[in-house]
Design a protein around this motif. Structure first.
Motif, PDB file in Angstrom:
ATOM      1  N   LYS A 224      10.324 -13.437 -38.285  1.00 58.34           N
ATOM      2  CA  LYS A 224      11.452 -12.550 -37.981  1.00 58.34           C
ATOM      3  C   LYS A 224      11.623 -12.452 -36.463  1.00 58.34           C
ATOM      4  CE  LYS A 224      10.609  -9.736 -42.106  1.00 58.34           C
ATOM      5  NZ  LYS A 224      10.299  -8.373 -42.623  1.00 58.34           N
ATOM      6  N   ASP A 225      12.820 -12.075 -36.046  1.00 60.86           N
ATOM      7  CA  ASP A 225      13.089 -12.049 -34.598  1.00 60.86           C
ATOM      8  C   ASP A 225      12.349 -10.944 -33.870  1.00 60.86           C
ATOM      9  OD1 ASP A 225      14.536  -9.865 -35.467  1.00 60.86           O
ATOM     10  OD2 ASP A 225      16.483 -10.622 -34.809  1.00 60.86           O
ATOM     11  N   THR A 226      11.701 -10.058 -34.621  1.00 68.29           N
ATOM     12  CA  THR A 226      10.902  -8.991 -34.010  1.00 68.29           C
ATOM     13  C   THR A 226       9.416  -9.324 -33.992  1.00 68.29           C
ATOM     14  OG1 THR A 226      10.807  -7.864 -36.143  1.00 68.29           O
ATOM     15  CG2 THR A 226      12.543  -7.171 -34.612  1.00 68.29           C
ATOM     16  N   ASN A 227       9.033 -10.462 -34.550  1.00 66.10           N
ATOM     17  CA  ASN A 227       7.625 -10.842 -34.634  1.00 66.10           C
ATOM     18  C   ASN A 227       7.091 -11.384 -33.318  1.00 66.10           C
ATOM     19  OD1 ASN A 227       7.938 -12.130 -38.019  1.00 66.10           O
ATOM     20  ND2 ASN A 227       7.168 -10.146 -37.360  1.00 66.10           N
ATOM     21  N   THR A 228       5.773 -11.441 -33.259  1.00 67.62           N
ATOM     22  CA  THR A 228       5.057 -12.189 -32.238  1.00 67.62           C
ATOM     23  C   THR A 228       4.403 -13.374 -32.931  1.00 67.62           C
ATOM     24  OG1 THR A 228       4.637 -10.263 -30.838  1.00 67.62           O
ATOM     25  CG2 THR A 228       3.133 -12.121 -30.596  1.00 67.62           C
ATOM     26  N   VAL A 229       4.506 -14.564 -32.338  1.00 66.58           N
ATOM     27  CA  VAL A 229       3.955 -15.760 -32.969  1.00 66.58           C
ATOM     28  C   VAL A 229       2.918 -16.402 -32.056  1.00 66.58           C
ATOM     29  CG1 VAL A 229       6.033 -16.227 -34.318  1.00 66.58           C
ATOM     30  CG2 VAL A 229       5.799 -17.240 -32.042  1.00 66.58           C
ATOM     31  N   THR A 230       1.928 -17.012 -32.684  1.00 69.15           N
ATOM     32  CA  THR A 230       0.949 -17.808 -31.958  1.00 69.15           C
ATOM     33  C   THR A 230       1.157 -19.261 -32.347  1.00 69.15           C
ATOM     34  OG1 THR A 230      -0.668 -16.021 -31.825  1.00 69.15           O
ATOM     35  CG2 THR A 230      -1.508 -18.254 -31.623  1.00 69.15           C
ATOM     36  N   VAL A 231       1.273 -20.124 -31.340  1.00 65.16           N
ATOM     37  CA  VAL A 231       1.691 -21.501 -31.582  1.00 65.16           C
ATOM     38  C   VAL A 231       0.854 -22.483 -30.775  1.00 65.16           C
ATOM     39  CG1 VAL A 231       4.070 -20.746 -31.994  1.00 65.16           C
ATOM     40  CG2 VAL A 231       3.417 -21.534 -29.715  1.00 65.16           C
ATOM     41  N   PRO A 257       5.880 -13.071 -27.908  1.00 68.01           N
ATOM     42  CA  PRO A 257       6.723 -12.050 -28.542  1.00 68.01           C
ATOM     43  C   PRO A 257       8.167 -12.567 -28.557  1.00 68.01           C
ATOM     44  CG  PRO A 257       5.413 -11.154 -26.721  1.00 68.01           C
ATOM     45  CD  PRO A 257       5.377 -12.638 -26.601  1.00 68.01           C
ATOM     46  N   LEU A 258       8.741 -12.758 -29.730  1.00 66.27           N
ATOM     47  CA  LEU A 258      10.055 -13.397 -29.801  1.00 66.27           C
ATOM     48  C   LEU A 258      11.131 -12.593 -29.089  1.00 66.27           C
ATOM     49  CD1 LEU A 258      10.300 -14.995 -33.365  1.00 66.27           C
ATOM     50  CD2 LEU A 258       9.469 -15.954 -31.216  1.00 66.27           C
ATOM     51  N   GLU A 259      10.989 -11.288 -29.061  1.00 65.08           N
ATOM     52  CA  GLU A 259      11.987 -10.462 -28.385  1.00 65.08           C
ATOM     53  C   GLU A 259      12.027 -10.734 -26.884  1.00 65.08           C
ATOM     54  OE1 GLU A 259      12.387  -6.414 -31.029  1.00 65.08           O
ATOM     55  OE2 GLU A 259      10.607  -6.592 -29.760  1.00 65.08           O
ATOM     56  N   LEU A 310       1.084 -20.981 -36.017  1.00 65.19           N
ATOM     57  CA  LEU A 310      -0.259 -20.751 -36.531  1.00 65.19           C
ATOM     58  C   LEU A 310      -0.483 -19.328 -37.037  1.00 65.19           C
ATOM     59  CD1 LEU A 310      -2.254 -22.747 -33.844  1.00 65.19           C
ATOM     60  CD2 LEU A 310      -1.486 -23.526 -36.086  1.00 65.19           C
ATOM     61  N   ALA A 311       0.201 -18.372 -36.453  1.00 62.78           N
ATOM     62  CA  ALA A 311       0.042 -16.975 -36.879  1.00 62.78           C
ATOM     63  C   ALA A 311       1.308 -16.211 -36.540  1.00 62.78           C
ATOM     64  CB  ALA A 311      -1.164 -16.336 -36.199  1.00 62.78           C
ATOM     65  N   VAL A 312       1.597 -15.218 -37.367  1.00 66.19           N
ATOM     66  CA  VAL A 312       2.771 -14.364 -37.174  1.00 66.19           C
ATOM     67  C   VAL A 312       2.314 -12.916 -37.259  1.00 66.19           C
ATOM     68  CG1 VAL A 312       5.033 -13.702 -38.073  1.00 66.19           C
ATOM     69  CG2 VAL A 312       4.328 -16.102 -38.147  1.00 66.19           C
TER      70      VAL A 312
END
Length: 313
Positions: A224-231, A257-259, A310-312
């Motif tokens: 989601k656009d409010t998530n933080t992702v690890t890539v 943080p996608l935001e 890898l993680a959300v």
């Protein structure tokens, strides 16, 4: 990678901070276990306050377990979601805190994204714990400090609640998706955590619109656009098929943080994709850096990414 993260993410006031502490050998209302005492909000989840440190601070990292959780112990590479309260050793007010802000702070253990005192002090601590860290200058901001709130050679004291821990896999895993379009880059499908190849087709005009295709489709929750992702990623420029940045050179992940992503194509390309997946992103200039040169990336470049989600959080 710090270099790319600086290009892609709007700068944040992260906690790169320093601290000094002292074990005087005797406790008082002002000190407990050789660290400034928590004067209010002593329980996990409560917003704490700290007394002012008494005497000379310790020269080495001091970790006090205020209350021990029952979750798994954090290890290098894990993502910890924490709330924190930070104060200099001789201070009376916090210089920063996440308590009361409605969202924990994400930190990848051992990745060097925060001060060394955090990486060293949080590793091995159990999820659900409250710990107090007293961090000497050489494990914090050192001689440069972070004025105006943190002076050179300042000692920092943190109360940290470890809210959640997430183990990050080495690679995307799932169902391979056919890469049939000969006019698009081809991405490697290895899942051993090693460098993922990206091959840009020669003598082909890059697409004018954003491409976001599964290479490996995972089975995790959609981003989601409010998530933080690890890539992990391998980033190239279309025109010369040259890598401008790759996390595989240092074998580390990046947390976004996608935001706060400043590159629209990255954010739009990730939203809706499943955690655990590998995706091909082709980002046209108007959704990338546009007509601005960024480091080794020429102006008006089409960007190509192989990207493992890898993680959300």
């Amino acid at each position: 990678m710090r270099r790319l993260a600086g290009l892609l993410v709007v700068p944040l006031l992260l906690l790169f901070t320093a601290a000094c502490g002292d074990d005087s050998g005797s406790d008082s209302a002002q000190m407990k276990n050789g660290a400034p005492a928590i004067t209010k909000g002593a329980e996990f989840g409560q917003t704490p306050t700290l007394s002012t440190g008494k005497g000379e601070p310790p020269k080495e990292l001091k970790v006090v377990t205020v209350s021990e959780g029952t979750g798994p112990a954090l290890k290098k590479g894990d993502i910890a979601q924490v709330n924190y309260y930070g104060q200099v050793w001789d201070g009376k007010e916090p210089f920063d805190q996440s308590f009361g802000k409605g969202k924990p702070f994400d930190v990848t253990i051992g990745a060097g994204a925060v001060i060394k005192g955090w990486d060293q002090g949080l590793e091995g601590q159990k999820v659900g714990s409250r710990v107090e860290l007293v961090i000497p200058p050489d494990l914090g901001y050192g001689a440069q400090g972070s004025p105006p709130k943190i002076q050179p050679n300042a000692t920092l004291v943190f109360v940290v609640d470890i809210v959640k821990g997430t183990t990050v896999p080495a690679s995307a895993t799932g169902k391979e998706v056919a890469q049939d379009n000969k006019d698009l880059p081809k991405v490697g499908t290895n899942t051993d955590g090693k460098e993922v190849s990206v091959t840009v087709p020669k003598d082909v005009t890059p697409p004018a619109k954003l491409v976001s295709n599964y290479v490996i489709e995972g089975d995790g929750p959609e981003v989601k656009d409010t998530n933080t992702v690890t890539v992990k990623f391998n980033g190239k420029t279309w025109k010369d098929d040259k890598t401008f940045e790759s996390t595989y050179t240092s074998d580390q992940t990046v947390t976004w943080p996608l935001e706060q992503l400043s590159v629209k194509g990255l954010k739009d390309g990730l939203v809706g994709k499943k955690a655990g997946s590998r995706v091909l992103l082709v980002i046209p200039p108007d959704m990338g850096f546009g007509d601005k040169e960024q480091g080794t990336i020429p102006a008006n470049s089409t960007l190509v990414f192989s990207l493992d989600i890898l993680a959300v959080m």
